[in-house]
Scaffold this motif. Structure first.
Motif, PDB file in Angstrom:
ATOM      1  N   ALA A 160       0.865  -1.172   0.096  1.00 35.89           N
ATOM      2  CA  ALA A 160      -0.061   0.022   0.098  1.00 35.89           C
ATOM      3  C   ALA A 160       0.877   1.151   0.006  1.00 35.89           C
ATOM      4  O   ALA A 160       2.162   1.062  -0.142  1.00 35.89           O
ATOM      5  CB  ALA A 160      -0.988  -0.121   1.184  1.00 35.89           C
ATOM      6  N   GLU A 161       0.399   2.435   0.066  1.00 36.98           N
ATOM      7  CA  GLU A 161       1.024   3.495   0.001  1.00 36.98           C
ATOM      8  C   GLU A 161       1.946   3.875   1.113  1.00 36.98           C
ATOM      9  O   GLU A 161       2.984   4.605   0.820  1.00 36.98           O
ATOM     10  CB  GLU A 161       0.112   4.905  -0.079  1.00 36.98           C
ATOM     11  CG  GLU A 161      -0.568   4.842  -1.449  1.00 36.98           C
ATOM     12  CD  GLU A 161      -1.549   6.130  -1.495  1.00 36.98           C
ATOM     13  OE1 GLU A 161      -1.283   7.183  -0.736  1.00 36.98           O
ATOM     14  OE2 GLU A 161      -2.598   6.009  -2.357  1.00 36.98           O
ATOM     15  N   ASP A 162       1.856   3.139   2.427  1.00 40.38           N
ATOM     16  CA  ASP A 162       2.700   3.378   3.328  1.00 40.38           C
ATOM     17  C   ASP A 162       3.824   2.225   3.458  1.00 40.38           C
ATOM     18  O   ASP A 162       4.885   2.365   3.710  1.00 40.38           O
ATOM     19  CB  ASP A 162       1.841   2.974   4.875  1.00 40.38           C
ATOM     20  CG  ASP A 162       1.532   1.543   5.003  1.00 40.38           C
ATOM     21  OD1 ASP A 162       1.731   0.891   3.961  1.00 40.38           O
ATOM     22  OD2 ASP A 162       0.732   1.832   5.876  1.00 40.38           O
ATOM     23  N   GLY A 163       3.759   1.490   2.428  1.00 36.83           N
ATOM     24  CA  GLY A 163       4.979   0.654   2.107  1.00 36.83           C
ATOM     25  C   GLY A 163       5.100  -0.566   2.966  1.00 36.83           C
ATOM     26  O   GLY A 163       5.849  -1.549   2.979  1.00 36.83           O
ATOM     27  N   LYS A 164       4.346  -0.670   4.030  1.00 35.41           N
ATOM     28  CA  LYS A 164       4.335  -1.599   4.972  1.00 35.41           C
ATOM     29  C   LYS A 164       3.021  -2.598   5.128  1.00 35.41           C
ATOM     30  O   LYS A 164       3.027  -3.596   5.669  1.00 35.41           O
ATOM     31  CB  LYS A 164       4.402  -1.131   6.491  1.00 35.41           C
ATOM     32  CG  LYS A 164       5.898  -0.397   6.490  1.00 35.41           C
ATOM     33  CD  LYS A 164       6.088   0.069   7.877  1.00 35.41           C
ATOM     34  CE  LYS A 164       7.514   0.561   8.105  1.00 35.41           C
ATOM     35  NZ  LYS A 164       7.897   1.230   9.343  1.00 35.41           N
ATOM     36  N   SER A 165       1.873  -2.137   4.313  1.00 38.37           N
ATOM     37  CA  SER A 165       0.652  -2.846   4.717  1.00 38.37           C
ATOM     38  C   SER A 165       0.286  -3.292   3.104  1.00 38.37           C
ATOM     39  O   SER A 165       0.959  -2.935   2.136  1.00 38.37           O
ATOM     40  CB  SER A 165      -0.616  -1.891   5.235  1.00 38.37           C
ATOM     41  OG  SER A 165      -0.637  -0.849   4.456  1.00 38.37           O
ATOM     42  N   TRP A 166      -0.622  -4.502   3.276  1.00 35.01           N
ATOM     43  CA  TRP A 166      -0.943  -4.856   1.797  1.00 35.01           C
ATOM     44  C   TRP A 166      -1.954  -4.244   1.190  1.00 35.01           C
ATOM     45  O   TRP A 166      -2.530  -3.492   1.839  1.00 35.01           O
ATOM     46  CB  TRP A 166      -1.485  -6.370   2.067  1.00 35.01           C
ATOM     47  CG  TRP A 166      -0.439  -7.443   2.400  1.00 35.01           C
ATOM     48  CD1 TRP A 166      -0.120  -7.637   3.898  1.00 35.01           C
ATOM     49  CD2 TRP A 166       0.338  -8.403   1.505  1.00 35.01           C
ATOM     50  NE1 TRP A 166       0.951  -8.386   3.840  1.00 35.01           N
ATOM     51  CE2 TRP A 166       1.337  -8.987   2.624  1.00 35.01           C
ATOM     52  CE3 TRP A 166       0.237  -8.539   0.577  1.00 35.01           C
ATOM     53  CZ2 TRP A 166       1.796 -10.390   2.229  1.00 35.01           C
ATOM     54  CZ3 TRP A 166       1.068  -9.519  -0.103  1.00 35.01           C
ATOM     55  CH2 TRP A 166       1.865 -10.258   0.985  1.00 35.01           C
ATOM     56  N   MET A 167      -1.840  -4.152   0.059  1.00 30.40           N
ATOM     57  CA  MET A 167      -2.725  -3.412  -0.952  1.00 30.40           C
ATOM     58  C   MET A 167      -4.325  -3.955  -0.914  1.00 30.40           C
ATOM     59  O   MET A 167      -4.511  -4.996  -0.348  1.00 30.40           O
ATOM     60  CB  MET A 167      -2.399  -3.250  -2.350  1.00 30.40           C
ATOM     61  CG  MET A 167      -2.217  -4.316  -3.117  1.00 30.40           C
ATOM     62  SD  MET A 167      -1.636  -4.328  -4.806  1.00 30.40           S
ATOM     63  CE  MET A 167      -2.804  -3.552  -5.651  1.00 30.40           C
TER      64      MET A 167
END
Length: 79
Positions: free
Chosen positions: A72-79
């Motif tokens: 996702a946009e935060d780079g740590k969670s899945w889209m």
């Protein structure tokens, strides 16, 4: 001319089958979500197909950080 067109079509179909199978094995694997070839293939897929692949990977590896293309946009969670 028809022979050349048929040969090109066969090569394209074989490539789609080969890379499609490789991608499908990657998103359904149970060992690691960080296979370099699988990540690149998944990243090259159209958005709905990539989302489906990322959902499969997330189901198989719920506690792992998402690989490139599934973030996702935060780079740590899945889209």
């Amino acid at each position: 001319m028809h022979r050349v067109a048929r040969t090109i079509l066969i090569i394209i179909i074989a490539g789609v089958i080969f890379f499609g199978q490789r991608w499908y094995r990657y998103v359904n694997n149970k060992t690691s979500p960080y296979d370099e070839v699988g990540i690149e293939l998944n990243s090259a897929m159209p958005a709905p197909v990539r989302k489906w692949g990322c959902d499969k990977l997330h189901a198989n590896f719920p506690k792992s950080l998402p690989p490139y293309g599934c973030q996702a946009e935060d780079g740590k969670s899945w889209m």
